[in-house]
Design a protein around this motif. Structure first.
Motif, short mmCIF file in Angstrom:
data_model
loop_
_atom_site.label_atom_id
_atom_site.label_comp_id
_atom_site.label_asym_id
_atom_site.label_seq_id
_atom_site.Cartn_x
_atom_site.Cartn_y
_atom_site.Cartn_z
N PHE A 145 32.58 14.43 -8.23
CA PHE A 145 33.12 15.70 -8.70
C PHE A 145 32.76 16.87 -7.79
O PHE A 145 33.29 17.97 -7.96
N SER A 146 31.84 16.66 -6.83
CA SER A 146 31.38 17.79 -6.03
C SER A 146 31.35 17.54 -4.53
O SER A 146 31.44 18.49 -3.75
N ALA A 147 31.23 16.29 -4.08
CA ALA A 147 31.01 16.03 -2.65
C ALA A 147 32.25 16.27 -1.80
O ALA A 147 32.13 16.51 -0.59
N PHE A 148 33.45 16.23 -2.39
CA PHE A 148 34.65 16.36 -1.58
C PHE A 148 34.86 17.78 -1.04
O PHE A 148 35.46 17.97 0.01
N PRO A 169 34.60 25.37 -6.14
CA PRO A 169 33.33 24.91 -6.71
C PRO A 169 33.49 23.74 -7.67
O PRO A 169 32.52 23.03 -7.95
N ALA A 170 34.69 23.55 -8.20
CA ALA A 170 34.97 22.45 -9.13
C ALA A 170 36.32 21.85 -8.75
O ALA A 170 37.33 22.08 -9.43
N PRO A 171 36.38 21.08 -7.66
CA PRO A 171 37.68 20.69 -7.10
C PRO A 171 38.55 19.86 -8.04
O PRO A 171 39.76 20.08 -8.11
N LEU A 172 37.98 18.93 -8.78
CA LEU A 172 38.83 18.12 -9.66
C LEU A 172 39.40 18.95 -10.80
O LEU A 172 40.57 18.78 -11.18
N ALA A 173 38.60 19.84 -11.35
CA ALA A 173 39.12 20.71 -12.40
C ALA A 173 40.21 21.63 -11.86
O ALA A 173 41.25 21.84 -12.51
N ASP A 174 40.02 22.17 -10.66
CA ASP A 174 41.03 23.05 -10.06
C ASP A 174 42.31 22.28 -9.74
O ASP A 174 43.42 22.79 -9.92
N ALA A 175 42.16 21.04 -9.24
CA ALA A 175 43.34 20.25 -8.93
C ALA A 175 44.13 19.90 -10.18
O ALA A 175 45.37 19.92 -10.19
N SER A 193 46.99 17.77 -3.84
CA SER A 193 47.17 18.82 -4.84
C SER A 193 46.73 20.19 -4.34
O SER A 193 47.44 21.18 -4.53
N LEU A 194 45.56 20.26 -3.70
CA LEU A 194 44.99 21.55 -3.30
C LEU A 194 45.19 21.87 -1.82
O LEU A 194 45.29 23.04 -1.44
N VAL A 200 46.10 15.25 -11.94
CA VAL A 200 46.25 15.56 -10.51
C VAL A 200 47.52 14.95 -9.95
O VAL A 200 48.30 15.60 -9.25
N TYR A 201 47.74 13.66 -10.25
CA TYR A 201 48.89 12.96 -9.68
C TYR A 201 50.18 13.19 -10.47
O TYR A 201 51.28 13.09 -9.92
N GLY A 202 50.04 13.49 -11.76
CA GLY A 202 51.23 13.61 -12.59
C GLY A 202 51.76 15.01 -12.74
O GLY A 202 52.83 15.22 -13.30
N GLY A 203 50.99 15.99 -12.24
CA GLY A 203 51.44 17.37 -12.36
C GLY A 203 52.55 17.69 -11.37
O GLY A 203 52.90 16.91 -10.49
N ALA A 204 53.08 18.86 -11.52
CA ALA A 204 54.15 19.30 -10.61
C ALA A 204 53.59 19.43 -9.20
O ALA A 204 52.50 19.93 -8.98
#
Length: 402
Positions: A27-30, A245-251, A235-236, A160-164
Motif C-alpha cells: 500500500f505504500s512502497a509503490f 501518500p495513499a496511492p491505492l486509495a487515490d487510484a 490509473s494515476l 482501480v481496473y474497473g473504473g472509468a
C-alpha cells in the motif's frame, strides 16, 4: 525442555509468509519507487522479484539442512563462521525491529494521524501479547488478517481496473540508478518469506514444509504486486503516483467505482497489522537463537514452560519497538530496514554457495543482487546501516575479549 514445539503445517507457514509480504508495503512502497524510477518501477519490480526468488531458493535449501529457529543467523554460523552468523542475525534483529516500528506507525497513521504514536504503541503491545500466548494463536490470527487483506485488496483492484479510464499516463524513467533504487524499495515488500525459515523449529516435517512453503508464498505475492503496479500506473500515471501518500486509495478514488475506495484504507490497516504480527514472531525466534549462542544475553533464550514461546525475547522486543515508535521517523526506519534485510540475505546466499543443493548461479545472482541493491539505496540509509553494523560488530568483539 527448553525447546519449541512443531505445530505448523505447510498452509500455516505459507499464511505467515504471505502475511509478512502482503503487508503495508503493497500500500505504500509503490509511491517512492515511482519517485525514483517513474514508469521504470515495473522493471524494478521484476529485478526485486528475481533477487527475492534467488534468496527464497537459498533460504529454502538452507532451512531444509538446518531446521531450527534463527534463519540466516544459524546458516551463517554453520556454513561461514560465527562472525558471519552474528552479522546476519544482528542485521535481521535491528532491521526488522525498525520494520515493526514502521508498520505500527503506518497502521496508526491510516486510522488517525493525530493519534498515530499512541495508537502504534497500542498495536505493538496487543500483538506482542498474542505472540506471548503461543504460535498457533499467531498462525490463526495471521490467517484471519490475510483473508481480510486480500478481500480489501481485491475490492481496491476492482475499483482501480474497473473504473472509468483517465488520461493516458506518460512514460518516465529515472534511469538505471532509479530503477535499482526502485528495486531496493520494492524488495522491502518481498522480504516476508524469511519469517518462514525463522520458524524452522516450529513447523512439522521442516525438510519438506519449508522448501514448499517459501516459493508458494513468494509466487502469490509477486502476482499480487504485479497487478497492483500495473493498475497504479494505468490509473494515476507515474507523476501522480510518486506524489501520492495513499496511492491505492487515490487510484480507486480516481475511477468510476470510487465508493470502493475505503477498502484501500481498511486493507492498509489490516495488512500492516498482519505484517507487524509476523515480524514480531520472526524477530523473537532469531533473538532466541542468538541468545542460545551467547551473541545476545543468555536470559533471552528462555522458553515459556506453558506457551512454549521465547517470552523474554518477546517482552524486550515489544519494549524496544514501542520506544522506536515514540521517537523515530517513518521514512528513516524503512530505509534502514531495507539495508539490514539486504545484508541479511546477502549472507544467506553466501552460505548457500557452500551447499550443493542448488545450481550455483542461484546464490551467486542472489548475493550480487543484494549487494547491488543495498549499495544503491539512498545514501542516508547506507551510512546509518553501516554505522549500526559497526556498533554491533564492535560490541561483540569487546564482549568476546572480556
Amino acid at each position: 525442555m527448553n525447546r519449541l514445539v512443531r505445530r505448523l503445517g505447510t498452509a500455516d507457514a505459507v499464511v505467515i509468509g504471505l502475511g509478512s509480504m502482503i503487508g503495508a508495503g503493497v500500500f505504500s512502497a509503490f509511491a517512492p519507487a515511482a519517485a525514483a524510477a517513474g514508469s521504470g518501477l515495473l522493471a524494478g519490480l521484476v529485478i526485486a522479484g528475481v533477487v527475492a526468488y534467488c534468496n527464497a531458493s537459498s533460504s529454502a535449501a538452507l532451512a531444509a539442512r538446518y531446521p531450527t529457529s534463527g534463519g540466516t543467523y544459524v546458516y551463517g554460523r554453520e556454513r561461514l563462521g560465527d562472525w558471519w552468523g552474528f552479522t546476519a542475525g544482528w542485521g535481521f534483529v535491528i532491521g526488522k525491529t525498525a520494520s515493526c516500528a514502521a508498520m505500527a506507525l503506518t497502521v496508526a497513521s491510516y486510522v488517525s494521524p493525530a493519534w498515530a504514536r499512541p495508537l502504534a504503541v497500542l498495536a505493538v503491545l496487543s500483538f506482542a501479547a498474542v505472540n506471548y500466548f503461543g504460535v498457533t494463536r499467531t498462525a490463526r490470527l495471521a490467517r484471519v488478517l490475510l483473508v481480510v487483506t486480500l478481500v480489501a485488496l481485491g475490492l481496491t483492484l476492482v475499483a482501480v481496473y474497473g473504473g472509468a479510464a483517465g488520461p493516458a499516463p506518460g512514460w518516465t524513467s529515472g534511469g538505471p540508478l532509479g530503477v535499482l533504487q526502485a528495486a531496493g524499495l520494492l524488495f522491502f515488500a518481498f522480504a516476508g518469506y524469511a519469517r518462514i525459515a525463522t520458524l524452522g523449529e516450529e513447523v512439522r516435517d521442516p525438510e519438506r514444509t519449508i522448501p514448499r512453503a517459501i516459493p508458494i508464498a513468494l509466487g502469490i505475492a509477486f502476482a499480487v504486486y504485479a497487478l497492483v503496479g500495473v493498475g497504479l500506473l494505468a490509473s494515476l500515471g507515474p507523476a501522480a503516483l510518486a506524489a501520492s501518500p495513499a496511492p491505492l486509495a487515490d487510484a480507486a478514488q480516481a475511477g468510476g467505482l470510487a465508493w470502493l475506495a475505503p477498502a484501500a484504507r481498511v486493507g492498509a490497516v489490516v495488512a500492516g497489522l498482519g505484517a507487524l504480527l509476523a515480524l514480531l514472531t520472526g524477530i523473537g525466534r532469531t533473538a532466541l537463537a542468538m541468545a542460545r549462542n551467547s551473541d545476545l544475553p543468555g536470559w533471552l533464550a528462555a522458553v515459556h514452560p506453558r506457551h512454549r514461546v521465547p517470552h523474554h525475547a518477546e517482552i524486550v522486543l515489544a519494549v524496544v519497538v514501542c520506544g522506536l515508535v515514540l521517537t523515530v521517523d517513518l521514512r528513516g526506519a524503512i530505509g534502514f530496514s531495507s539495508f539490514g534485510v539486504l545484508v541479511y540475505y546477502a549472507i544467506a546466499n553466501a552460505s548457500a554457495l557452500t551447499l550443493r543443493a542448488l545450481p550455483r548461479w542461484v546464490p551467486v545472482l542472489g548475493l550480487a543482487g543484494c549487494l547491488l541493491l543495498a549499495a544503491t539505496l539512498p545514501w542516508q540509509s547506507v551510512v546509518a546501516g553501516l554505522a549500526v553494523f559497526a556498533v554491533g560488530l564492535a560490541g561483540r568483539a569487546v564482549a568476546r575479549r572480556s
